[in-house]
Design a protein around this motif. Structure first.
Motif, PDB file in Angstrom:
ATOM      1  N   HIS A 180      32.030  58.362 -35.559  1.00  0.00           N
ATOM      2  CA  HIS A 180      32.344  57.542 -36.734  1.00  0.00           C
ATOM      3  C   HIS A 180      32.513  58.339 -38.023  1.00  0.00           C
ATOM      4  O   HIS A 180      32.897  57.777 -39.045  1.00  0.00           O
ATOM      5  N   ASP A 181      32.178  59.628 -37.995  1.00  0.00           N
ATOM      6  CA  ASP A 181      32.379  60.503 -39.163  1.00  0.00           C
ATOM      7  C   ASP A 181      31.543  60.095 -40.376  1.00  0.00           C
ATOM      8  O   ASP A 181      31.964  60.305 -41.519  1.00  0.00           O
ATOM      9  N   HIS A 182      30.381  59.517 -40.144  1.00  0.00           N
ATOM     10  CA  HIS A 182      29.440  59.222 -41.229  1.00  0.00           C
ATOM     11  C   HIS A 182      28.048  59.072 -40.636  1.00  0.00           C
ATOM     12  O   HIS A 182      27.900  58.955 -39.407  1.00  0.00           O
ATOM     13  N   PRO A 183      26.983  59.081 -41.473  1.00  0.00           N
ATOM     14  CA  PRO A 183      25.617  58.991 -40.938  1.00  0.00           C
ATOM     15  C   PRO A 183      25.405  57.735 -40.099  1.00  0.00           C
ATOM     16  O   PRO A 183      25.994  56.682 -40.369  1.00  0.00           O
ATOM     17  N   MET A 184      24.525  57.869 -39.116  1.00  0.00           N
ATOM     18  CA  MET A 184      24.191  56.730 -38.258  1.00  0.00           C
ATOM     19  C   MET A 184      23.165  55.826 -38.943  1.00  0.00           C
ATOM     20  O   MET A 184      23.345  54.619 -39.039  1.00  0.00           O
ATOM     21  N   ALA A 185      22.061  56.428 -39.400  1.00  0.00           N
ATOM     22  CA  ALA A 185      20.988  55.683 -40.073  1.00  0.00           C
ATOM     23  C   ALA A 185      20.516  56.479 -41.277  1.00  0.00           C
ATOM     24  O   ALA A 185      20.504  57.709 -41.249  1.00  0.00           O
ATOM     25  N   ASN A 186      20.082  55.770 -42.312  1.00  0.00           N
ATOM     26  CA  ASN A 186      19.617  56.452 -43.526  1.00  0.00           C
ATOM     27  C   ASN A 186      18.187  56.972 -43.397  1.00  0.00           C
ATOM     28  O   ASN A 186      17.847  58.000 -43.984  1.00  0.00           O
ATOM     29  N   TYR A 187      17.353  56.245 -42.655  1.00  0.00           N
ATOM     30  CA  TYR A 187      15.943  56.626 -42.512  1.00  0.00           C
ATOM     31  C   TYR A 187      15.586  56.652 -41.025  1.00  0.00           C
ATOM     32  O   TYR A 187      15.809  55.676 -40.310  1.00  0.00           O
ATOM     33  N   TRP A 188      15.018  57.776 -40.599  1.00  0.00           N
ATOM     34  CA  TRP A 188      14.528  57.902 -39.228  1.00  0.00           C
ATOM     35  C   TRP A 188      13.008  57.916 -39.273  1.00  0.00           C
ATOM     36  O   TRP A 188      12.402  58.709 -40.000  1.00  0.00           O
ATOM     37  N   MET A 189      12.382  57.018 -38.502  1.00  0.00           N
ATOM     38  CA  MET A 189      10.929  56.870 -38.528  1.00  0.00           C
ATOM     39  C   MET A 189      10.370  57.022 -37.110  1.00  0.00           C
ATOM     40  O   MET A 189      10.934  56.471 -36.154  1.00  0.00           O
ATOM     41  N   HIS A 190       9.270  57.759 -36.988  1.00  0.00           N
ATOM     42  CA  HIS A 190       8.683  58.020 -35.677  1.00  0.00           C
ATOM     43  C   HIS A 190       7.165  57.857 -35.716  1.00  0.00           C
ATOM     44  O   HIS A 190       6.510  58.408 -36.590  1.00  0.00           O
ATOM     45  N   ASN A 191       6.644  57.091 -34.763  1.00  0.00           N
ATOM     46  CA  ASN A 191       5.191  56.946 -34.662  1.00  0.00           C
ATOM     47  C   ASN A 191       4.603  58.065 -33.826  1.00  0.00           C
ATOM     48  O   ASN A 191       5.276  58.657 -32.969  1.00  0.00           O
ATOM     49  N   GLY A 192       3.318  58.386 -34.081  1.00  0.00           N
ATOM     50  CA  GLY A 192       2.650  59.485 -33.409  1.00  0.00           C
ATOM     51  C   GLY A 192       2.210  59.152 -31.994  1.00  0.00           C
ATOM     52  O   GLY A 192       2.361  58.023 -31.513  1.00  0.00           O
ATOM     53  N   PHE A 193       1.646  60.147 -31.324  1.00  0.00           N
ATOM     54  CA  PHE A 193       1.205  60.009 -29.933  1.00  0.00           C
ATOM     55  C   PHE A 193      -0.174  59.370 -29.849  1.00  0.00           C
ATOM     56  O   PHE A 193      -0.935  59.354 -30.818  1.00  0.00           O
ATOM     57  N   ILE A 194      -0.497  58.871 -28.660  1.00  0.00           N
ATOM     58  CA  ILE A 194      -1.871  58.495 -28.320  1.00  0.00           C
ATOM     59  C   ILE A 194      -2.397  59.536 -27.337  1.00  0.00           C
ATOM     60  O   ILE A 194      -1.775  59.804 -26.308  1.00  0.00           O
ATOM     61  N   ASN A 195      -3.519  60.143 -27.686  1.00  0.00           N
ATOM     62  CA  ASN A 195      -4.247  61.015 -26.757  1.00  0.00           C
ATOM     63  C   ASN A 195      -5.390  60.214 -26.140  1.00  0.00           C
ATOM     64  O   ASN A 195      -5.886  59.257 -26.735  1.00  0.00           O
ATOM     65  N   VAL A 196      -5.801  60.615 -24.969  1.00  0.00           N
ATOM     66  CA  VAL A 196      -6.908  59.939 -24.283  1.00  0.00           C
ATOM     67  C   VAL A 196      -8.035  60.946 -24.099  1.00  0.00           C
ATOM     68  O   VAL A 196      -7.851  61.971 -23.439  1.00  0.00           O
ATOM     69  N   ASP A 197      -9.180  60.651 -24.719  1.00  0.00           N
ATOM     70  CA  ASP A 197     -10.320  61.579 -24.689  1.00  0.00           C
ATOM     71  C   ASP A 197      -9.874  62.992 -25.074  1.00  0.00           C
ATOM     72  O   ASP A 197     -10.214  63.982 -24.434  1.00  0.00           O
ATOM     73  N   ASN A 198      -9.064  63.039 -26.153  1.00  0.00           N
ATOM     74  CA  ASN A 198      -8.592  64.301 -26.750  1.00  0.00           C
ATOM     75  C   ASN A 198      -7.620  65.080 -25.874  1.00  0.00           C
ATOM     76  O   ASN A 198      -7.349  66.247 -26.118  1.00  0.00           O
ATOM     77  N   GLU A 199      -7.066  64.446 -24.839  1.00  0.00           N
ATOM     78  CA  GLU A 199      -6.011  65.051 -24.043  1.00  0.00           C
ATOM     79  C   GLU A 199      -4.769  64.182 -24.122  1.00  0.00           C
ATOM     80  O   GLU A 199      -4.860  62.962 -24.219  1.00  0.00           O
ATOM     81  N   LYS A 200      -3.592  64.828 -24.070  1.00  0.00           N
ATOM     82  CA  LYS A 200      -2.355  64.069 -24.085  1.00  0.00           C
ATOM     83  C   LYS A 200      -2.300  63.134 -22.887  1.00  0.00           C
ATOM     84  O   LYS A 200      -2.606  63.526 -21.762  1.00  0.00           O
TER      85      LYS A 200
END
Length: 457
Positions: A246-266
């Protein structure tokens, strides 16, 4: 002013919608071949909180969360269970909706399925071929030319030459460059397929979201979200496809949530620390899981453990205990009340839900002291903005916590293993998985080898 951390620029920015008072937001949803896990819950709850707060600010939000209903894992699981892909995907779409409802997730305004957008995917792929950003090979596969898109790596902050190191071409691939990714796959025997100019096949994963977002929100929209694990390669590939098309930006803001670790392990199935939403809700009210997610900033990584959820449950009980003290003379409150303004200041700072929740606890203290009935109303109203404190307090406080620390006796474990093996022989995979999940929640790990099942704590 509302500020949002933009993953693309790696800084907080003042939020300015493309169209005043309107927000178009697309969030990557689930691939429906299994039950949703607590990592999915984190993403769903985080973006539901964002969606709710934007509506509280009186934005007209169009919220889209897609469903991937064609994928290698889906095909493999359907074959294992000897059922059709449509039956499998509908089973887990229904389960997704049930889990979402329990977690008090607002229904998306649109929930497109990938298989309903095949025509659009073929059209976008053809455009990319016409613009020399993609190419097809003799067997019918179509690939995207990564090196032709100069911005590849800008979202994940990676250099394309660094990505080249370690990249390989598999023996069954004929692509020009190891970095090139598939847009259209040649259909294998007995696989679902659609006709295309390049032969019978099905779309690659990345092209799906580029097309579904465009069809509903247009080629340029406000917010694109998802889990941090999607930043690369999925979202990086989406940007390459859409922007070269399309020759222009797709989205103005990209947002990402963090991971969940279980008992301090991925969290991961290979580590035996993988939990579905349904497993967790056997031991905790759904609102406790929601409150646990909201107690951490959506971008931070968070550690899941039984002890943490026990503490979360007790904290939520404190708020519901305050709501039991309902004053006789309920009053309305000024939306410019200092407590409300502090709540909004917290949420306007990139949706700082932990700070906002701390303000709710201050309200609860005032309610318990019966200082001013306005604090009760503020607590209820602001809790609803976060999607919490909407149950009857007496109903919530009656719930008795079932401790997952309680372990089964060896004889009970052996009995369940026998029942699981019988279910597996009968190809009753749902029952087999249920028993395995029950044992896992009691800290029992099963190991199947050479037809023999052993267990360990």
């Amino acid at each position: 002013m509302l500020t949002v951390f933009n993953s693309l620029t790696r800084r907080k920015e003042v939020f300015k919608p493309i169209v005043e008072n309107h927000i178009n937001m697309y969030v990557c949803g689930m691939t429906v071949y299994d039950y949703c896990h607590i990592g999915h819950a984190r993403s769903m709850i985080s973006f539901d909180m964002i969606n709710r707060y934007l509506r509280y600010l009186d934005y007209k939000v169009k919220f889209v969360r897609n469903i991937t209903d064609i994928d290698d894992k889906i095909i493999k699981r359907a074959n294992e269970r000897n059922i059709s892909i449509s039956v499998l995907t509908q089973e887990f779409i229904d389960a997704l909706h049930e889990d979402s409802a329990k977690l008090n997730i607002l229904t998306p305004d649109h929930e497109p399925r990938a298989t309903d957008s095949i025509v659009g995917m073929i059209a976008m792929i053809q455009t990319l071929i016409d613009k020399n950003f993609a190419y097809h090979i003799e067997n019918g596969d179509v690939y995207y030319r990564v090196r032709k898109f100069k911005g590849y790596g800008k979202l994940s902050n990676q250099n394309i030459d660094d990505l080249q190191i370690g990249a390989r071409i598999n023996a069954n691939e004929s692509k020009e460059d190891p970095l090139d990714f598939v847009l259209w796959k040649l259909a294998k025997p007995q696989e679902p397929a659609w006709d295309s100019p390049w032969g019978s096949g099905r779309p690659g994963w990345h092209i799906e979201c580029s097309v579904m977002s465009k069809e509903i929100l247009g080629a340029h929209f406000d917010i694109h979200g998802g889990g941090m694990d999607l930043k690369f390669p999925h979202h990086e590939c989406e940007i390459a496809q859409s922007e070269s098309c399309h020759d222009h930006p797709m989205a103005n803001y990209w947002m990402h949530n963090g991971f969940i670790n279980v008992d301090n392990e991925k969290m991961g199935k290979s580590l035996g620390n993988f939990f579905t939403i349904r497993e967790v809700l056997q031991y905790y009210p759904a609102e406790v899981l929601r409150f646990f997610v909201l107690n951490a900033h959506y971008r931070s990584h968070v550690n899941y453990s039984n002890e943490t959820l026990d503490q979360t449950h007790n904290s939520l009980r404190r708020l519901y205990t305050a709501l039991k003290n309902k004053p006789d003379n309920l009053v309305d409150f000024d939306p410019r009340h200092p407590v409300v303004m502090r709540f909004k200041a917290a949420m306007n700072d990139d949706f700082n839900s932990p700070l906002a929740i701390s303000i709710l606890f201050e309200c609860a203290t005032h309610v318990n002291k019966k200082e001013d009935p306005v604090f009760y109303c503020i607590l209820k109203k602001l809790g609803a903005v976060l999607g919490i404190l909407e149950q009857d307090p007496d109903d919530f406080l009656k719930y008795e916590l079932i401790s997952s620390a309680n372990t089964l006796t060896p004889s009970a474990i052996e009995k369940l293993i026998v029942e699981r093996n019988q279910a597996r022989l009968a190809k009753n995979w749902v029952e087999s998985d249920r028993i395995r999940d029950l044992l896992k929640l009691n800290n029992i790990i099963l190991e199947d080898s050479s037809g023999i099942t052993t267990w360990r704590r």
